[in-house]
Scaffold this motif. Sequence first.
Motif, PDB file in Angstrom:
ATOM      1  N   ASP A 143      24.944  22.813 -10.120  1.00 56.46           N
ATOM      2  CA  ASP A 143      26.148  23.622  -9.928  1.00 56.46           C
ATOM      3  C   ASP A 143      25.787  25.087  -9.725  1.00 56.46           C
ATOM      4  O   ASP A 143      26.405  25.776  -8.900  1.00 56.46           O
ATOM      5  CB  ASP A 143      27.081  23.468 -11.126  1.00 56.46           C
ATOM      6  CG  ASP A 143      28.285  24.385 -11.020  1.00 56.46           C
ATOM      7  OD1 ASP A 143      29.066  24.216 -10.065  1.00 56.46           O
ATOM      8  OD2 ASP A 143      28.432  25.276 -11.882  1.00 56.46           O
ATOM      9  N   PRO A 201      30.254  29.615 -11.528  1.00 59.35           N
ATOM     10  CA  PRO A 201      29.824  28.299 -12.012  1.00 59.35           C
ATOM     11  C   PRO A 201      31.010  27.525 -12.582  1.00 59.35           C
ATOM     12  O   PRO A 201      32.048  28.109 -12.920  1.00 59.35           O
ATOM     13  CB  PRO A 201      28.814  28.636 -13.119  1.00 59.35           C
ATOM     14  CG  PRO A 201      28.429  30.060 -12.883  1.00 59.35           C
ATOM     15  CD  PRO A 201      29.618  30.718 -12.250  1.00 59.35           C
ATOM     16  N   ILE A 202      30.871  26.216 -12.705  1.00 59.31           N
ATOM     17  CA  ILE A 202      31.953  25.393 -13.266  1.00 59.31           C
ATOM     18  C   ILE A 202      32.226  25.775 -14.712  1.00 59.31           C
ATOM     19  O   ILE A 202      33.381  25.859 -15.140  1.00 59.31           O
ATOM     20  CB  ILE A 202      31.590  23.899 -13.145  1.00 59.31           C
ATOM     21  CG1 ILE A 202      31.662  23.463 -11.672  1.00 59.31           C
ATOM     22  CG2 ILE A 202      32.525  23.039 -13.995  1.00 59.31           C
ATOM     23  CD1 ILE A 202      31.224  22.031 -11.428  1.00 59.31           C
ATOM     24  N   CYS A 254      23.438  18.505 -13.861  1.00 60.18           N
ATOM     25  CA  CYS A 254      24.695  18.928 -13.235  1.00 60.18           C
ATOM     26  C   CYS A 254      24.875  20.441 -13.333  1.00 60.18           C
ATOM     27  O   CYS A 254      25.330  21.087 -12.375  1.00 60.18           O
ATOM     28  CB  CYS A 254      25.878  18.221 -13.891  1.00 60.18           C
ATOM     29  SG  CYS A 254      25.932  16.435 -13.615  1.00 60.18           S
TER      30      CYS A 254
END
Length: 337
Positions: free
Chosen positions: A296, A307-308, A292
């Motif tokens: 991402d 980015p998250i 993930c």
Amino acid sequence: MINFAIVGMGHIANKHIEAIEKAENANLYAICDNNPARLEIDKPNVKKYTDLNTMLEENPDIHVVNICVPSGLHAALTKIVADHKRHIIVEKPMSLKLQDAEDMIKYANENGVKLAVVHPNRFRPAIQKLKAEMDKGSFGKLSHANATVRWNRNQAYYDQAAWRGTKEFDGGVLMNQAIHDLDLMLWLMGPVESVQAMAATRLRKIETEDVAAAVVQFKNGALGVIEAATTIYPKNLEESLAIFGETASVKISGRNANYIETWDIEGVEEDEAEKVKEEIKEDPFGKPGHQCIIEDMVLALKENRNPIVTGEDGLAPVKLILSILESAETGKKVVIK
């Protein structure tokens, strides 16, 4: 296609390799380690280097570098990568020192590159469900939260490498194991205002703590309790995160905090709550968190967004942990600025 390189080919690098190979539009382009023996992996199309500067200078097609070296080296390598105008994914903790973490964010900003920190537990299905409910306001006024890590890391674990368990390069149970849970607690509950803590080195022959306990007060007024240990006999017992509010009580637990133990939310019938629990049981891990993070970053570059899990996100649990350790050392409550 986004080309990735990995620097530091220790144990965690294997997760990064697997994540890059599974991620869409990601390609493992090069690896780097100052120990040539660690470069002997069966990846004939991957370039191999023993010097980071050389790898970056000779390969302008590298877009992102994943930093997987011991934690105490993260800041120095982040500067090198940022100065070469490459984007960065750094393993947790992003640093062992507050100034280093702040400098890493500065290096990325000054060079116009993206910095992501590996906190993969945010992507677990149970955590995602909890986050969605909190974003909806399902808890009402928050009361308190509890983060518990009761794990085993025996002496053999620390003896595998000379840097493990050291203050300069590794950190203790808070920086290494509990940091994921503290990241989740901060992500869900918001920033901490103050902390009162105790820590000890009880069973392991290391420089850092192997057990710690803390009480925190969040800026929203809610309280939090943290318990973290690598002294549990004979194996990992529990990792859990519980959040309590005016209209909801949720506990996510199991050996690795993957299952919903309690799902009591106002307006949610018991059979509906059981359905949520069963859905999580069917796929408790979901897509691997490292994958993930990689995917991402690919999208962040494509969409030109952050980015998250940003550098600022990575800084927050480091600041909390250092405050916990300061409180434990001084015996006083520490206010976090």
